[in-house]
Design an enzyme around this catalytic site. Sequence first.
Site, PDB file in Angstrom:
ATOM      1  CB  VAL A  25      -0.896   0.028   1.180  1.00  0.00           C
ATOM      2  CG1 VAL A  25      -1.807   1.323   1.347  1.00  0.00           C
ATOM      3  CG2 VAL A  25      -1.785  -1.195   1.250  1.00  0.00           C
ATOM      4  CG  ASP A  43       9.095  -0.306   5.672  1.00  0.00           C
ATOM      5  OD1 ASP A  43       8.017  -0.518   4.905  1.00  0.00           O
ATOM      6  OD2 ASP A  43       9.838  -1.267   6.424  1.00  0.00           O
ATOM      7  NE  ARG A  48       8.922  -3.901   2.510  1.00  0.00           N
ATOM      8  CZ  ARG A  48       7.694  -4.387   3.301  1.00  0.00           C
ATOM      9  NH1 ARG A  48       7.330  -3.411   4.016  1.00  0.00           N
ATOM     10  NH2 ARG A  48       7.522  -5.698   3.437  1.00  0.00           N
ATOM     11  CB  THR A  92      -4.343  -3.405  10.830  1.00  0.00           C
ATOM     12  OG1 THR A  92      -4.795  -3.175   9.473  1.00  0.00           O
ATOM     13  CG2 THR A  92      -3.632  -1.971  11.057  1.00  0.00           C
ATOM     14  CB  THR A 127      -7.763  -2.096   7.320  1.00  0.00           C
ATOM     15  OG1 THR A 127      -7.244  -1.684   5.934  1.00  0.00           O
ATOM     16  CG2 THR A 127      -9.046  -2.461   7.726  1.00  0.00           C
ATOM     17  CB  CYS A 267      -8.379  -6.388   2.141  1.00  0.00           C
ATOM     18  SG  CYS A 267      -7.452  -4.799   2.271  1.00  0.00           S
ATOM     19  NE  ARG A 338       0.244  -8.343   2.566  1.00  0.00           N
ATOM     20  CZ  ARG A 338      -0.235  -6.859   2.463  1.00  0.00           C
ATOM     21  NH1 ARG A 338       0.070  -6.238   3.590  1.00  0.00           N
ATOM     22  NH2 ARG A 338      -0.652  -6.649   1.322  1.00  0.00           N
TER      23      ARG A 338
END
Length: 441
Positions: A25, A43, A48, A92, A127, A267, A338
Amino acid sequence: MQFNNIYQGLINGTEKLALVGLGYVGMPIAVEFAKHVNVIGFDINEKRVNEYANGIDSTNEVGDAIKNTTVDFTADPTRLKEARFIIVAVPTPVNQDTTPDLRPVQGASRTVGQNLTPGSIVVFESTVYPGVTEDVCVPIIEKESGLKCGVDWKIGYSPERINPGDRVHTLTNIRKIVSGMDEESAREIKKVYDIVIKAGTVPVSTIKTAEAVKVVENSQRDINIAFMNEIAMICDKMGIDTDEVLYGMNSKWNALGFKPGLVGGHCIGVDPYYLTNAAEMLGYHSQIILNGRKVNDSMGGYVADAAIKQMIEAGLAPKKATVVIWGITFKENCPDTRNSKVVDIINRLKEYDIVPYVADSWADADVAKKEYGVDLVPFDELPKADCLIVAVGHNEFRSMSMRQLKDKFKEGPDEEKVLIDVKSLYRMDELKASGMRWWRL
Protein backbone atom coordinates in the site's frame (compact mmCIF):
# COMPACT_ATOMS: atom_id res chain seq x y z
CA MET A 1 -0.97 27.22 14.31
CA GLN A 2 -1.32 27.16 10.50
CA PHE A 3 -2.57 23.88 9.01
CA ASN A 4 -4.20 25.25 5.85
CA ASN A 5 -0.94 26.00 4.08
CA ILE A 6 0.44 22.45 3.88
CA TYR A 7 -1.12 21.71 0.50
CA GLN A 8 0.29 24.89 -1.01
CA GLY A 9 3.68 24.18 0.51
CA LEU A 10 3.71 20.71 -1.05
CA ILE A 11 2.77 22.14 -4.44
CA ASN A 12 5.46 24.83 -4.43
CA GLY A 13 8.11 22.50 -3.02
CA THR A 14 8.63 24.13 0.38
CA GLU A 15 7.01 21.22 2.29
CA LYS A 16 7.50 17.45 2.21
CA LEU A 17 5.13 14.51 2.48
CA ALA A 18 6.23 11.32 4.27
CA LEU A 19 5.03 7.72 4.03
CA VAL A 20 5.43 5.43 7.04
CA GLY A 21 5.30 1.84 5.85
CA LEU A 22 6.40 0.92 2.32
CA GLY A 23 4.61 -2.32 1.61
CA TYR A 24 1.95 -3.12 -1.00
CA VAL A 25 0.00 0.00 0.00
CA GLY A 26 2.52 2.58 1.14
CA MET A 27 5.09 2.22 -1.61
CA PRO A 28 2.68 2.83 -4.54
CA ILE A 29 1.29 5.87 -2.70
CA ALA A 30 4.79 7.25 -2.18
CA VAL A 31 5.73 6.71 -5.83
CA GLU A 32 2.54 8.37 -7.09
CA PHE A 33 2.86 11.41 -4.83
CA ALA A 34 6.52 11.76 -5.79
CA LYS A 35 5.42 12.57 -9.35
CA HIS A 36 4.02 15.83 -7.95
CA VAL A 37 5.62 16.66 -4.57
CA ASN A 38 8.69 15.97 -2.43
CA VAL A 39 8.29 12.58 -0.70
CA ILE A 40 10.18 10.77 2.05
CA GLY A 41 9.51 7.05 2.15
CA PHE A 42 10.23 5.44 5.54
CA ASP A 43 10.19 1.79 6.53
CA ILE A 44 11.81 -0.10 9.42
CA ASN A 45 12.78 -2.90 7.00
CA GLU A 46 16.24 -1.85 5.78
CA LYS A 47 16.36 -4.65 3.21
CA ARG A 48 13.13 -3.39 1.64
CA VAL A 49 14.36 0.21 1.68
CA ASN A 50 17.63 -0.74 0.00
CA GLU A 51 15.79 -2.70 -2.70
CA TYR A 52 13.58 0.28 -3.52
CA ALA A 53 16.55 2.63 -3.51
CA ASN A 54 18.24 0.31 -6.03
CA GLY A 55 15.19 0.22 -8.30
CA ILE A 56 13.87 -3.20 -7.24
CA ASP A 57 10.11 -3.54 -6.61
CA SER A 58 9.56 -6.88 -4.88
CA THR A 59 5.84 -6.13 -4.53
CA ASN A 60 5.49 -5.80 -8.32
CA GLU A 61 3.00 -2.97 -7.71
CA VAL A 62 4.76 -0.21 -9.65
CA GLY A 63 7.27 -2.20 -11.73
CA ASP A 64 9.88 -0.16 -13.59
CA ALA A 65 8.50 3.07 -12.15
CA ILE A 66 10.54 2.34 -9.03
CA LYS A 67 13.73 2.90 -11.04
CA ASN A 68 12.88 6.49 -11.88
CA THR A 69 11.00 7.62 -8.80
CA THR A 70 12.21 10.60 -6.79
CA VAL A 71 11.03 9.13 -3.48
CA ASP A 72 13.71 9.60 -0.83
CA PHE A 73 13.73 6.10 0.67
CA THR A 74 15.09 5.78 4.21
CA ALA A 75 15.13 3.58 7.29
CA ASP A 76 16.02 6.57 9.48
CA PRO A 77 12.90 7.66 11.43
CA THR A 78 14.36 11.09 12.25
CA ARG A 79 13.88 12.01 8.58
CA LEU A 80 10.14 12.25 9.35
CA LYS A 81 10.86 15.56 11.08
CA GLU A 82 11.29 17.07 7.62
CA ALA A 83 7.64 16.41 6.68
CA ARG A 84 4.44 18.18 7.73
CA PHE A 85 2.05 15.75 6.02
CA ILE A 86 2.58 12.17 7.20
CA ILE A 87 0.69 9.14 5.87
CA VAL A 88 0.83 5.92 7.90
CA ALA A 89 0.27 2.75 5.87
CA VAL A 90 1.42 -0.14 8.03
CA PRO A 91 -0.32 -3.57 8.07
CA THR A 92 -3.06 -4.46 10.53
CA PRO A 93 -3.22 -8.26 10.87
CA VAL A 94 -5.17 -10.39 13.35
CA ASN A 95 -3.89 -12.57 16.18
CA GLN A 96 -4.28 -16.34 16.28
CA ASP A 97 -7.59 -15.86 18.11
CA THR A 98 -8.76 -13.47 15.31
CA THR A 99 -8.62 -10.40 17.58
CA PRO A 100 -7.07 -7.29 15.97
CA ASP A 101 -3.28 -7.06 16.23
CA LEU A 102 -2.70 -3.34 16.68
CA ARG A 103 1.03 -3.60 17.37
CA PRO A 104 2.08 -2.32 13.91
CA VAL A 105 -0.07 0.85 14.16
CA GLN A 106 0.96 1.35 17.77
CA GLY A 107 4.62 1.07 16.79
CA ALA A 108 4.13 3.45 13.87
CA SER A 109 2.35 5.90 16.18
CA ARG A 110 5.33 5.87 18.55
CA THR A 111 7.73 6.49 15.64
CA VAL A 112 5.60 9.34 14.32
CA GLY A 113 5.25 10.88 17.77
CA GLN A 114 8.98 10.79 18.41
CA ASN A 115 9.60 12.69 15.18
CA LEU A 116 6.56 14.95 14.86
CA THR A 117 6.93 18.57 13.82
CA PRO A 118 4.42 21.12 15.20
CA GLY A 119 1.92 22.19 12.55
CA SER A 120 1.76 18.72 10.94
CA ILE A 121 -1.17 16.61 9.78
CA VAL A 122 -0.98 12.82 10.27
CA VAL A 123 -3.25 10.59 8.19
CA PHE A 124 -3.68 6.88 8.88
CA GLU A 125 -4.51 4.53 6.00
CA SER A 126 -4.15 1.26 7.92
CA THR A 127 -7.39 -0.70 8.21
CA VAL A 128 -8.74 -0.51 11.76
CA TYR A 129 -12.08 -0.71 13.53
CA PRO A 130 -13.90 2.56 14.25
CA GLY A 131 -12.25 4.45 17.08
CA VAL A 132 -8.66 3.19 16.80
CA THR A 133 -7.22 6.29 15.13
CA GLU A 134 -8.53 8.69 17.78
CA ASP A 135 -8.62 6.41 20.83
CA VAL A 136 -5.42 4.39 20.33
CA CYS A 137 -3.10 6.23 17.94
CA VAL A 138 -3.65 9.85 19.05
CA PRO A 139 -2.75 9.25 22.74
CA ILE A 140 0.46 7.46 21.74
CA ILE A 141 1.52 10.26 19.39
CA GLU A 142 0.67 12.88 22.03
CA LYS A 143 2.68 11.04 24.69
CA GLU A 144 5.75 10.55 22.48
CA SER A 145 5.71 14.06 21.00
CA GLY A 146 4.52 16.13 23.92
CA LEU A 147 2.27 17.90 21.41
CA LYS A 148 -1.50 18.28 21.78
CA CYS A 149 -3.73 16.93 18.99
CA GLY A 150 -6.00 19.63 17.62
CA VAL A 151 -3.67 22.36 18.85
CA ASP A 152 -0.13 21.49 17.77
CA TRP A 153 -0.99 18.89 15.12
CA LYS A 154 -4.06 17.31 13.54
CA ILE A 155 -5.20 13.82 12.63
CA GLY A 156 -7.14 12.28 9.73
CA TYR A 157 -8.02 8.93 8.23
CA SER A 158 -8.21 7.79 4.61
CA PRO A 159 -8.61 4.01 4.21
CA GLU A 160 -6.46 2.36 1.58
CA ARG A 161 -8.30 0.77 -1.33
CA ILE A 162 -5.36 -0.54 -3.36
CA ASN A 163 -6.00 -3.97 -4.84
CA PRO A 164 -2.63 -5.79 -5.05
CA GLY A 165 -1.89 -7.14 -8.51
CA ASP A 166 -4.74 -5.19 -10.12
CA ARG A 167 -3.56 -3.21 -13.14
CA VAL A 168 -7.03 -1.75 -13.86
CA HIS A 169 -8.22 -0.51 -10.47
CA THR A 170 -5.10 1.37 -9.40
CA LEU A 171 -4.50 4.04 -6.77
CA THR A 172 -5.25 7.01 -9.02
CA ASN A 173 -8.53 5.72 -10.47
CA ILE A 174 -10.17 4.39 -7.30
CA ARG A 175 -12.29 6.96 -5.47
CA LYS A 176 -10.75 7.66 -2.07
CA ILE A 177 -12.50 8.17 1.25
CA VAL A 178 -11.03 11.11 3.21
CA SER A 179 -11.73 12.47 6.69
CA GLY A 180 -10.25 14.78 9.29
CA MET A 181 -10.78 15.59 12.94
CA ASP A 182 -12.34 18.94 12.02
CA GLU A 183 -13.31 20.97 8.97
CA GLU A 184 -9.88 22.57 8.56
CA SER A 185 -7.97 19.26 8.59
CA ALA A 186 -10.59 17.56 6.41
CA ARG A 187 -10.28 20.26 3.74
CA GLU A 188 -6.49 20.15 3.73
CA ILE A 189 -6.38 16.34 3.62
CA LYS A 190 -8.82 16.31 0.71
CA LYS A 191 -6.73 18.85 -1.22
CA VAL A 192 -3.55 16.82 -0.71
CA TYR A 193 -5.11 13.54 -1.87
CA ASP A 194 -6.73 15.29 -4.82
CA ILE A 195 -3.20 15.84 -6.11
CA VAL A 196 -2.98 12.16 -7.10
CA ILE A 197 -6.51 10.70 -7.02
CA LYS A 198 -7.86 11.29 -10.53
CA ALA A 199 -11.14 9.51 -9.76
CA GLY A 200 -11.84 12.00 -6.99
CA THR A 201 -12.03 11.93 -3.21
CA VAL A 202 -15.13 11.21 -1.12
CA PRO A 203 -15.19 13.25 2.12
CA VAL A 204 -17.08 11.79 5.08
CA SER A 205 -18.02 13.64 8.24
CA THR A 206 -15.92 11.85 10.87
CA ILE A 207 -12.83 9.71 11.22
CA LYS A 208 -14.90 6.89 12.74
CA THR A 209 -17.16 6.92 9.67
CA ALA A 210 -14.15 6.58 7.38
CA GLU A 211 -12.80 3.71 9.49
CA ALA A 212 -16.19 1.99 9.27
CA VAL A 213 -16.39 2.39 5.48
CA LYS A 214 -13.29 0.27 5.02
CA VAL A 215 -14.21 -2.65 7.26
CA VAL A 216 -17.83 -2.67 6.05
CA GLU A 217 -16.98 -2.74 2.32
CA ASN A 218 -14.67 -5.71 2.77
CA SER A 219 -17.07 -7.50 5.12
CA GLN A 220 -19.73 -7.19 2.42
CA ARG A 221 -17.43 -8.89 -0.11
CA ASP A 222 -16.52 -11.58 2.41
CA ILE A 223 -20.17 -12.42 3.06
CA ASN A 224 -20.98 -12.60 -0.66
CA ILE A 225 -18.05 -14.93 -1.32
CA ALA A 226 -19.06 -17.06 1.67
CA PHE A 227 -22.48 -17.47 0.09
CA MET A 228 -20.85 -18.58 -3.16
CA ASN A 229 -18.67 -21.05 -1.24
CA GLU A 230 -21.77 -22.52 0.38
CA ILE A 231 -23.37 -22.83 -3.05
CA ALA A 232 -20.22 -24.57 -4.32
CA MET A 233 -20.41 -27.12 -1.51
CA ILE A 234 -24.12 -27.72 -2.13
CA CYS A 235 -23.56 -28.12 -5.87
CA ASP A 236 -20.72 -30.53 -5.18
CA LYS A 237 -23.02 -32.74 -3.13
CA MET A 238 -25.68 -32.54 -5.85
CA GLY A 239 -23.25 -33.45 -8.62
CA ILE A 240 -23.82 -30.10 -10.37
CA ASP A 241 -21.00 -27.94 -11.76
CA THR A 242 -20.89 -24.70 -9.75
CA ASP A 243 -19.29 -22.69 -12.55
CA GLU A 244 -22.09 -23.58 -14.96
CA VAL A 245 -24.71 -22.65 -12.37
CA LEU A 246 -23.08 -19.26 -11.82
CA TYR A 247 -22.74 -18.69 -15.55
CA GLY A 248 -26.48 -19.14 -15.87
CA MET A 249 -27.21 -17.01 -12.83
CA ASN A 250 -25.01 -14.17 -14.07
CA SER A 251 -27.01 -13.94 -17.27
CA LYS A 252 -29.54 -11.95 -15.23
CA TRP A 253 -28.94 -8.19 -15.06
CA ASN A 254 -28.93 -7.94 -11.27
CA ALA A 255 -26.60 -10.85 -10.47
CA LEU A 256 -23.59 -9.73 -8.44
CA GLY A 257 -20.90 -11.79 -10.18
CA PHE A 258 -19.19 -13.24 -7.11
CA LYS A 259 -17.44 -16.60 -7.33
CA PRO A 260 -16.37 -19.21 -4.76
CA GLY A 261 -12.75 -19.40 -3.72
CA LEU A 262 -10.10 -19.19 -1.05
CA VAL A 263 -10.47 -15.88 0.79
CA GLY A 264 -7.10 -14.72 2.10
CA GLY A 265 -5.02 -11.60 1.83
CA HIS A 266 -4.63 -8.54 4.00
CA CYS A 267 -8.18 -7.18 3.61
CA ILE A 268 -11.17 -9.44 2.96
CA GLY A 269 -9.86 -12.26 5.15
CA VAL A 270 -9.00 -9.90 8.01
CA ASP A 271 -11.22 -6.79 8.06
CA PRO A 272 -14.47 -8.56 9.10
CA TYR A 273 -12.75 -9.58 12.34
CA TYR A 274 -11.95 -5.93 13.07
CA LEU A 275 -15.61 -5.05 12.62
CA THR A 276 -17.01 -7.93 14.67
CA ASN A 277 -14.45 -7.39 17.44
CA ALA A 278 -15.54 -3.76 17.76
CA ALA A 279 -19.18 -4.88 17.82
CA GLU A 280 -18.40 -7.44 20.56
CA MET A 281 -16.90 -4.68 22.73
CA LEU A 282 -20.24 -2.89 22.45
CA GLY A 283 -22.21 -5.99 23.39
CA TYR A 284 -23.34 -7.05 19.92
CA HIS A 285 -22.53 -10.52 18.62
CA SER A 286 -22.44 -10.78 14.84
CA GLN A 287 -24.95 -13.24 13.34
CA ILE A 288 -23.95 -13.02 9.67
CA ILE A 289 -20.38 -11.72 9.42
CA LEU A 290 -18.79 -14.33 11.69
CA ASN A 291 -20.68 -17.16 10.03
CA GLY A 292 -19.38 -15.93 6.67
CA ARG A 293 -15.86 -15.93 8.10
CA LYS A 294 -16.39 -19.48 9.39
CA VAL A 295 -17.38 -20.68 5.93
CA ASN A 296 -14.51 -18.95 4.17
CA ASP A 297 -11.92 -20.05 6.70
CA SER A 298 -12.99 -23.66 6.15
CA MET A 299 -12.50 -23.75 2.38
CA GLY A 300 -8.83 -24.75 2.37
CA GLY A 301 -9.66 -27.86 4.36
CA TYR A 302 -12.63 -28.55 2.09
CA VAL A 303 -10.42 -28.49 -1.01
CA ALA A 304 -7.87 -30.80 0.61
CA ASP A 305 -10.60 -33.25 1.61
CA ALA A 306 -11.92 -33.19 -1.96
CA ALA A 307 -8.44 -34.03 -3.23
CA ILE A 308 -8.20 -36.98 -0.85
CA LYS A 309 -11.59 -38.27 -1.96
CA GLN A 310 -10.68 -37.95 -5.65
CA MET A 311 -7.39 -39.80 -5.12
CA ILE A 312 -9.16 -42.65 -3.35
CA GLU A 313 -11.78 -42.88 -6.13
CA ALA A 314 -8.93 -42.93 -8.66
CA GLY A 315 -7.51 -46.00 -6.93
CA LEU A 316 -4.55 -44.15 -5.45
CA ALA A 317 -3.22 -44.52 -1.91
CA PRO A 318 -3.14 -40.86 -0.77
CA LYS A 319 -0.26 -41.36 1.69
CA LYS A 320 1.91 -42.79 -1.08
CA ALA A 321 0.75 -40.39 -3.78
CA THR A 322 2.81 -37.49 -5.09
CA VAL A 323 0.75 -34.36 -4.52
CA VAL A 324 1.81 -31.11 -6.19
CA ILE A 325 0.29 -27.68 -5.49
CA TRP A 326 0.61 -24.80 -7.92
CA GLY A 327 0.38 -21.40 -6.23
CA ILE A 328 0.69 -20.09 -2.68
CA THR A 329 -0.03 -16.36 -3.08
CA PHE A 330 -3.40 -15.18 -1.81
CA LYS A 331 -4.50 -14.14 -5.32
CA GLU A 332 -3.50 -14.46 -8.96
CA ASN A 333 -0.67 -12.58 -10.67
CA CYS A 334 0.57 -11.08 -7.41
CA PRO A 335 3.52 -11.95 -5.13
CA ASP A 336 1.56 -11.23 -1.93
CA THR A 337 1.37 -14.28 0.35
CA ARG A 338 -0.18 -12.58 3.38
CA ASN A 339 -2.91 -14.68 4.99
CA SER A 340 -2.77 -17.20 2.15
CA LYS A 341 -5.46 -19.84 2.45
CA VAL A 342 -3.49 -22.23 0.25
CA VAL A 343 -1.59 -22.89 3.46
CA ASP A 344 -4.80 -24.36 4.89
CA ILE A 345 -4.81 -26.90 2.03
CA ILE A 346 -1.19 -27.78 2.83
CA ASN A 347 -1.86 -28.14 6.55
CA ARG A 348 -4.94 -30.31 6.04
CA LEU A 349 -2.99 -32.62 3.71
CA LYS A 350 -0.31 -32.93 6.38
CA GLU A 351 -3.00 -34.22 8.74
CA TYR A 352 -3.22 -37.18 6.33
CA ASP A 353 0.61 -37.53 6.43
CA ILE A 354 0.86 -36.05 2.96
CA VAL A 355 3.60 -33.47 2.43
CA PRO A 356 2.87 -31.80 -0.91
CA TYR A 357 5.35 -30.19 -3.25
CA VAL A 358 4.52 -26.50 -3.63
CA ALA A 359 5.62 -24.18 -6.45
CA ASP A 360 4.89 -20.54 -7.20
CA SER A 361 7.19 -18.38 -9.31
CA TRP A 362 5.37 -15.24 -8.12
CA ALA A 363 6.04 -15.82 -4.43
CA ASP A 364 9.18 -15.06 -2.43
CA ALA A 365 10.63 -18.40 -1.25
CA ASP A 366 12.18 -16.83 1.85
CA VAL A 367 8.85 -15.32 2.90
CA ALA A 368 6.99 -18.60 2.34
CA LYS A 369 9.54 -20.41 4.50
CA LYS A 370 9.58 -17.79 7.25
CA GLU A 371 5.82 -17.23 7.46
CA TYR A 372 4.48 -20.71 6.79
CA GLY A 373 7.38 -23.16 6.97
CA VAL A 374 6.76 -24.07 3.31
CA ASP A 375 9.73 -24.86 1.08
CA LEU A 376 8.86 -23.69 -2.42
CA VAL A 377 10.19 -25.91 -5.19
CA PRO A 378 11.28 -24.45 -8.57
CA PHE A 379 8.92 -25.60 -11.32
CA ASP A 380 11.68 -27.37 -13.24
CA GLU A 381 12.46 -29.43 -10.14
CA LEU A 382 8.91 -30.60 -9.41
CA PRO A 383 8.30 -34.34 -9.60
CA LYS A 384 5.60 -35.77 -11.83
CA ALA A 385 2.31 -35.74 -9.93
CA ASP A 386 -0.37 -38.24 -9.05
CA CYS A 387 -2.53 -35.34 -7.89
CA LEU A 388 -2.11 -31.76 -9.09
CA ILE A 389 -3.89 -29.00 -7.18
CA VAL A 390 -4.02 -25.74 -9.15
CA ALA A 391 -4.77 -23.42 -6.23
CA VAL A 392 -4.14 -19.94 -7.67
CA GLY A 393 -5.25 -18.49 -11.02
CA HIS A 394 -1.91 -17.15 -12.25
CA ASN A 395 -1.94 -16.42 -15.99
CA GLU A 396 0.69 -19.08 -16.67
CA PHE A 397 -1.60 -21.73 -15.17
CA ARG A 398 -4.70 -20.41 -16.89
CA SER A 399 -3.04 -20.52 -20.33
CA MET A 400 -2.01 -24.18 -20.11
CA SER A 401 -3.58 -26.69 -22.46
CA MET A 402 -4.82 -30.09 -21.32
CA ARG A 403 -1.86 -31.70 -23.07
CA GLN A 404 0.55 -29.49 -21.14
CA LEU A 405 -1.24 -30.33 -17.90
CA LYS A 406 -1.10 -34.03 -18.61
CA ASP A 407 2.65 -33.78 -19.07
CA LYS A 408 2.90 -32.81 -15.40
CA PHE A 409 1.55 -36.19 -14.29
CA LYS A 410 3.21 -39.58 -13.93
CA GLU A 411 2.94 -42.11 -16.72
CA GLY A 412 -0.12 -44.27 -16.35
CA PRO A 413 -3.84 -44.50 -17.09
CA ASP A 414 -5.55 -41.12 -17.41
CA GLU A 415 -8.22 -42.12 -14.91
CA GLU A 416 -5.52 -42.34 -12.23
CA LYS A 417 -4.46 -38.72 -12.77
CA VAL A 418 -6.22 -36.35 -10.37
CA LEU A 419 -6.56 -32.64 -11.21
CA ILE A 420 -8.02 -30.28 -8.61
CA ASP A 421 -8.98 -27.01 -10.34
CA VAL A 422 -9.72 -24.69 -7.40
CA LYS A 423 -10.35 -21.58 -9.51
CA SER A 424 -12.22 -23.27 -12.39
CA LEU A 425 -9.49 -22.20 -14.81
CA TYR A 426 -10.13 -24.93 -17.37
CA ARG A 427 -13.13 -25.55 -19.60
CA MET A 428 -15.45 -28.34 -18.57
CA ASP A 429 -15.57 -29.90 -22.04
CA GLU A 430 -11.76 -30.11 -22.10
CA LEU A 431 -11.66 -31.59 -18.63
CA LYS A 432 -14.20 -34.24 -19.59
CA ALA A 433 -12.36 -35.06 -22.80
CA SER A 434 -9.03 -35.39 -20.98
CA GLY A 435 -9.95 -38.71 -19.40
CA MET A 436 -8.45 -37.54 -16.12
CA ARG A 437 -10.27 -37.52 -12.81
CA TRP A 438 -10.97 -33.87 -12.06
CA TRP A 439 -12.74 -31.73 -9.50
CA ARG A 440 -13.27 -27.99 -9.31
CA LEU A 441 -14.68 -25.68 -6.69
